[in-house]
Design a protein around this motif. Structure first.
Motif, mmCIF file in Angstrom:
data_model
loop_
_atom_site.group_PDB
_atom_site.id
_atom_site.type_symbol
_atom_site.label_atom_id
_atom_site.label_comp_id
_atom_site.label_asym_id
_atom_site.label_seq_id
_atom_site.Cartn_x
_atom_site.Cartn_y
_atom_site.Cartn_z
ATOM 1 N N VAL A 156 44.250 27.766 78.745
ATOM 2 C CA VAL A 156 44.955 26.671 78.071
ATOM 3 C C VAL A 156 46.082 27.275 77.234
ATOM 4 N N HIS A 157 47.319 26.946 77.591
ATOM 5 C CA HIS A 157 48.482 27.360 76.808
ATOM 6 C C HIS A 157 49.431 26.175 76.665
ATOM 7 N N HIS A 158 50.189 26.165 75.592
ATOM 8 C CA HIS A 158 51.091 25.058 75.307
ATOM 9 C C HIS A 158 52.544 25.517 75.363
ATOM 10 N N TYR A 159 53.424 24.584 75.662
ATOM 11 C CA TYR A 159 54.850 24.858 75.785
ATOM 12 C C TYR A 159 55.129 25.940 76.823
ATOM 13 N N ALA A 160 54.328 25.944 77.884
ATOM 14 C CA ALA A 160 54.501 26.914 78.958
ATOM 15 C C ALA A 160 54.177 26.247 80.283
ATOM 16 N N ARG A 161 54.734 26.771 81.365
ATOM 17 C CA ARG A 161 54.479 26.200 82.681
ATOM 18 C C ARG A 161 53.175 26.767 83.244
ATOM 19 N N ARG A 212 43.960 25.641 67.313
ATOM 20 C CA ARG A 212 45.051 25.318 66.396
ATOM 21 C C ARG A 212 45.741 24.019 66.789
ATOM 22 N N TYR A 213 45.730 23.704 68.084
ATOM 23 C CA TYR A 213 46.446 22.549 68.606
ATOM 24 C C TYR A 213 45.562 21.309 68.737
ATOM 25 N N GLU A 273 52.214 23.276 64.670
ATOM 26 C CA GLU A 273 52.785 22.408 63.638
ATOM 27 C C GLU A 273 53.522 21.228 64.265
ATOM 28 N N SER A 274 54.092 21.419 65.451
ATOM 29 C CA SER A 274 54.759 20.313 66.128
ATOM 30 C C SER A 274 53.760 19.277 66.619
ATOM 31 N N PHE A 275 52.492 19.674 66.738
ATOM 32 C CA PHE A 275 51.421 18.741 67.094
ATOM 33 C C PHE A 275 50.897 18.010 65.857
ATOM 34 N N GLY A 276 51.429 18.338 64.697
ATOM 35 C CA GLY A 276 51.044 17.660 63.464
ATOM 36 C C GLY A 276 50.057 18.411 62.602
ATOM 37 N N TYR A 277 49.744 19.672 62.968
ATOM 38 C CA TYR A 277 48.729 20.432 62.233
ATOM 39 C C TYR A 277 49.414 21.472 61.355
ATOM 40 N N THR A 278 49.718 21.077 60.141
ATOM 41 C CA THR A 278 50.435 21.918 59.204
ATOM 42 C C THR A 278 49.483 22.410 58.109
ATOM 43 N N GLY A 279 50.010 23.258 57.250
ATOM 44 C CA GLY A 279 49.232 23.719 56.104
ATOM 45 C C GLY A 279 48.637 25.094 56.256
ATOM 46 N N SER A 280 48.819 25.744 57.409
ATOM 47 C CA SER A 280 48.279 27.079 57.591
ATOM 48 C C SER A 280 49.056 28.089 56.756
ATOM 49 N N THR A 281 48.329 28.956 56.066
ATOM 50 C CA THR A 281 48.960 30.040 55.321
ATOM 51 C C THR A 281 48.910 31.352 56.095
ATOM 52 N N ASP A 282 48.294 31.321 57.262
ATOM 53 C CA ASP A 282 48.182 32.493 58.132
ATOM 54 C C ASP A 282 49.250 32.371 59.213
ATOM 55 N N PRO A 283 50.089 33.384 59.408
ATOM 56 C CA PRO A 283 51.126 33.279 60.440
ATOM 57 C C PRO A 283 50.565 33.070 61.838
ATOM 58 N N ARG A 284 49.294 33.407 62.048
ATOM 59 C CA ARG A 284 48.655 33.198 63.348
ATOM 60 C C ARG A 284 47.895 31.880 63.407
ATOM 61 N N GLY A 285 47.788 31.164 62.297
ATOM 62 C CA GLY A 285 47.075 29.894 62.282
ATOM 63 C C GLY A 285 45.569 30.015 62.330
ATOM 64 N N ALA A 286 45.030 31.198 62.054
ATOM 65 C CA ALA A 286 43.581 31.397 62.172
ATOM 66 C C ALA A 286 42.812 30.555 61.166
#
Length: 356
Positions: A49-54, A83-84, A122-135
């Protein structure tokens, strides 16, 4: 090795006149490969599962279609990027899928691999992460997901519940519920720390296609060490059921001149690879290519393959249905039996007897 399945990245794109796949063709091929694999007795059909990719993105429609067209094969992911995800909607989808598949589900979930988009979640609406990887948000949402699929209340009924037999303000769990779904959840682990946490949680473990460690040991040895950490943490936490562990490999048996042209000399790496992922020095596994006797010897020497109960074969999904089914048949006929595998005639493997 008690079970093996295929792991598809679901790539598509390129000019169809030159062999490129449309998204529609990729999805139909994935279903047809799964049906053929089910007929061969292969244990599992798993999709990245990957996003923004073919390549494969939204897994639930595909997994539901595969489940409806097959009888025995397990359907799953490797892995859903938490994350998504909306954890409650994912819980509803996962339970519905488990019912459609009659329990033939193996949902691999994780923080997610590096993506094409910059903080795409974040474009999916999931903001607020302080980790650059979103962990951080992935971990919080996964905990909510686990609570939801186990029937914990997620909200309360209205003062006058509409079309519901719930009492006013009564606690409400998501619906549907699938009692055994928690046993079908796998965490994608790439380090000792995540392996230990997965064991403590009582989940199954999918050892990642890349490991965020590079200490000179082979990929297989690193994975085997993580599997040991997982099982020890599982026992120490006092869980009484039997967990499962999977590893993935690229394996191409050479049985014909065509196989030799497609997968022979120069097509696969001779050893593990070291690279930098998310700023961390990481180890990537090698590709196994050779005649069956050679592959059997190599895979028997792979400590992680020997330790895990399930092997996922990564397949070149864009190469079409016929070629991929031939790869799976060659492995099932000429390699897998020597590793302890028997054709799937009853349904998903349950548990790993080595940990009973």
């Amino acid at each position: 090795m008690r079970a093996f399945g295929f792991l598809s990245f679901g790539h598509y794109g390129g000019n169809p006149a030159q062999g490129g796949l449309t998204a529609r063709q990729m999805l139909h091929d994935a279903i047809d490969i799964s049906v053929g694999a089910d007929e061969l007795g292969v244990n599992g059909a798993y999709f990245r599962v990957h996003h923004y990719a073919r390549q494969s993105a939204a897994p639930m429609p595909l997994l539901s279609a595969v489940a409806a067209r097959t009888q025995r094969i397990e359907v799953g992911t490797g892995v859903i990027d938490m994350r998504y995800e909306n954890p409650l909607y994912l819980a509803e989808e996962a339970a519905a899928l488990d019912h459609i598949a009659d329990g033939r589900v193996a949902l691999g979930i994780s923080r997610g691999a590096p993506e094409a988009a910059d903080r795409g979640w974040e474009s999916f609406g999931y903001t607020g992460s302080t980790d650059p990887r979103g962990a951080d948000i992935a971990a919080a949402k996964f905990e909510t997901f686990l609570q939801a699929i186990q029937g914990h209340p997620m909200t309360r009924a209205a003062a006058q519940p509409y079309m519901s037999d719930a009492a006013p303000h009564a606690p409400l769990a998501i619906e549907p519920q699938s009692e055994e779904l928690i046993r079908h959840i796998w965490w994608g682990s790439g380090s000792r720390a995540t392996a230990a946490r997965t064991g403590t949680q009582g989940l199954n473990m999918m050892s990642s296609t890349l490991l965020t460690e590079a200490n000179g040991a082979s990929f297989g040895d690193l994975q085997a060490e993580q599997i040991d950490v997982f099982r020890e943490a599982f026992r120490e936490a006092g869980h009484t059921h039997i967990p499962r562990v999977s590893v993935s490999r690229s394996v191409f048996p050479i049985l014909s001149d065509r196989d030799r042209v497609l997968f022979g000399a120069g097509r696969g790496g001779d050893g593990d690879q070291i690279g930098i992922i998310d700023g961390t020095r990481s180890t990537f596994g090698r590709t196994y290519t050779g005649e069956p006797d050679q592959l059997i010897e190599q895979l028997q020497a792979d400590a992680a393959v020997q330790s895990a109960d399930t092997l996922l074969l990564t397949i070149p999904s864009q190469a079409g249905v016929e070629l991929n089914l031939q790869i799976l048949e060659n492995f099932a006929t000429h390699v897998a039996p020597a590793l302890g595998w028997k054709p799937n005639t009853e349904g998903p493997v349950v548990g790993d007897p080595a940990t009973a």
